[in-house]
Enzyme design. Structure first.
Site: not given
Ligand code: PMP
Length: 408
Positions: A121, A198, A201, A224, A362
């Site tokens: 991401h 990270d 998910q 999430k 993203c």
């Molecule tokens: N890493 C992953 C794998 C994600 O799916 C996301 C959110 N889509 C993020 C990081 C970023 O999370 P946040 O927007 O809550 O900071």
């Protein structure tokens, strides 16, 4: 798991959207919130609201207890050795930025390596690009297999004794794949590198034990996993956190302040400058209670069953491409329909009350690797059912019809 009972606890799910009962299939972007979380935040504001770590009065102590209690809750949820190893952040993005600025800037030298994967991401990519630019370190990528998985042989080849940091997502928000984090951590450590995970998910869907994983940093987002937006956490190994400089300065994080010099509080508070996200932390703790009451193992099993059902049901649609491996995935399906733009897919589905996400998620480098500009994505959580998948499949068939293609 009694899904009907679970669904009753999510008020938002019981509404019509565009004249149809809502089917919410966008939990990977953000999950819905159960009544217990909404109530916990409401109760906090109605009864305990005050600033933390400073008030001598009763509300001040209650707010501090609630906030620090939430930190202990997060530590227990992740099986972290101590609450002081949990730093509250706005979410995964802020947590990863903290590591990439504070930790990385103190250790990275010219020519050092940061190892990532092309499926990351942007939150676990751009902070490292910036850290590499600042330090002269180089970015290296573990290549992906044709099905989007990672081979440990490739990890062994990519990570070397020049590698200082390996940072990998546990679960891909596009491919749904679960990466072998424990094994990658072992390879990172064998080469003297620090392992950053990270967990945006993974944390909502499976039991996480940071000690069993043996990772050095682990980032998560509350929104999430049934918690509020604006709250997340970073777990860090104690010795690393203690050696790290803060990256934000101001109230709440200091010990002694003079006109020209200041000193910092101990961990974790030195990383939490300013008034923290108190109600968010309370809501996150309530979300963790909620998930543990149902059982992470039960949630994991339910979603894997749903993913398998969805994969086979959607694969029957002629002209659909599903990305990522068939096995070893969480409950999300990223796909494209031949000759229909994913935004059009999402728009038609929305007109039938079905919420899916469309775009690059993203993950622009991963989109390039998949040779697409965008995809649609349906992501499931504990409140989704096979009927939701059936509605999605039926609606996709109508989408194809709408765009003038043969029905498979
Ligand atoms: N890493 C992953 C794998 C994600 O799916 C996301 C959110 N889509 C993020 C990081 C970023 O999370 P946040 O927007 O809550 O900071």
């Amino acid at each position: 798991m009694n899904i009907a009972e679970i669904r009753k606890q999510f008020p938002i799910l019981h509404q019509e959207v565009n004249g149809h009962p809502l089917v919410y299939l966008d939990s990977a972007a953000t999950s819905q919130k159960p009544r217990s979380v909404i109530e916990a935040v409401k109760r906090y504001y109605e009864l305990d609201n005050s600033n933390v770590h400073r008030g001598v009065h009763t509300l001040g102590s209650r707010a501090t207890e609630a906030y620090e209690g939430a930190r202990e809750r997060v530590a227990r949820f992740l099986n972290a050795p101590a609450a002081e190893q949990i730093i509250f952040t706005r979410g995964t993005t802020t947590a990863l930025n903290l590591v990439a600025s504070s930790y990385a800037s103190s250790v990275l030298m010219e020519g050092d390596e940061i190892v990532l994967t092309p499926m990351e991401h942007h939150s676990n990519l751009i902070p490292w690009q910036q850290a590499a630019k600042r330090s002269g370190a180089v970015l290296k990528y573990i290549p992906l297999q044709p099905d989007g998985t990672i081979s440990l042989a490739d990890v062994e080849k990519t990570v070397t004794n020049r590698t200082k940091i390996v940072s990998v997502m546990y679960v891909s928000n596009v491919l749904g794949v679960i990466n072998p984090i424990k094994e990658i951590t072992e390879i990172a450590h064998r080469n003297g590198a620090v392992m950053v995970v990270d967990g945006a998910q993974s944390t909502p869907h499976m039991r996480i034990d940071v000690q069993a994983l043996d990772c050095d940093f682990y980032a998560l987002s509350g929104h999430k996993m049934c918690g509020p937006t604006g709250i997340g956490a970073l777990y860090g190994r104690k010795s690393l956190l203690e050696a790290m400089e803060p990256n934000e300065f101001g109230g709440e994080m200091i010990d002694f302040v003079d006109l020209y010099e200041s000193t910092w509080k101990d961990i974790p508070w030195r990383f939490e400058a300013g008034t923290p996200i108190i109600a968010g932390a309370v809501g996150l703790a309530a979300a963790m209670d909620f998930l543990e009451e149902i059982g992470l193992e039960n949630i994991d099993r339910h979603e894997k069953e749903l993913a398998a059902y969805a994969y086979s049901k959607l694969s029957d649609i002629e002209g659909i491409t599903i990305y990522g491996p068939r096995e070893g995935r969480v409950g999300l399906i990223t796909f494209n329909l031949d000759d229909v733009h994913p935004h059009d897919v999402a728009t038609v589905l929305d007109s039938e009350g079905i919420a899916v996400r469309a775009g690059h998620h993203c993950c622009q480098p991963l989109m390039r690797w998949l040779d697409v500009t965008a995809t649609a994505r349906a992501s499931f959580y504990l409140y989704n059912t096979e009927q939701d998948v059936d509605r999605l499949a039926a609606s996709l068939l109508r989408t194809k019809e709408f765009f003038g293609h043969a029905i498979g």
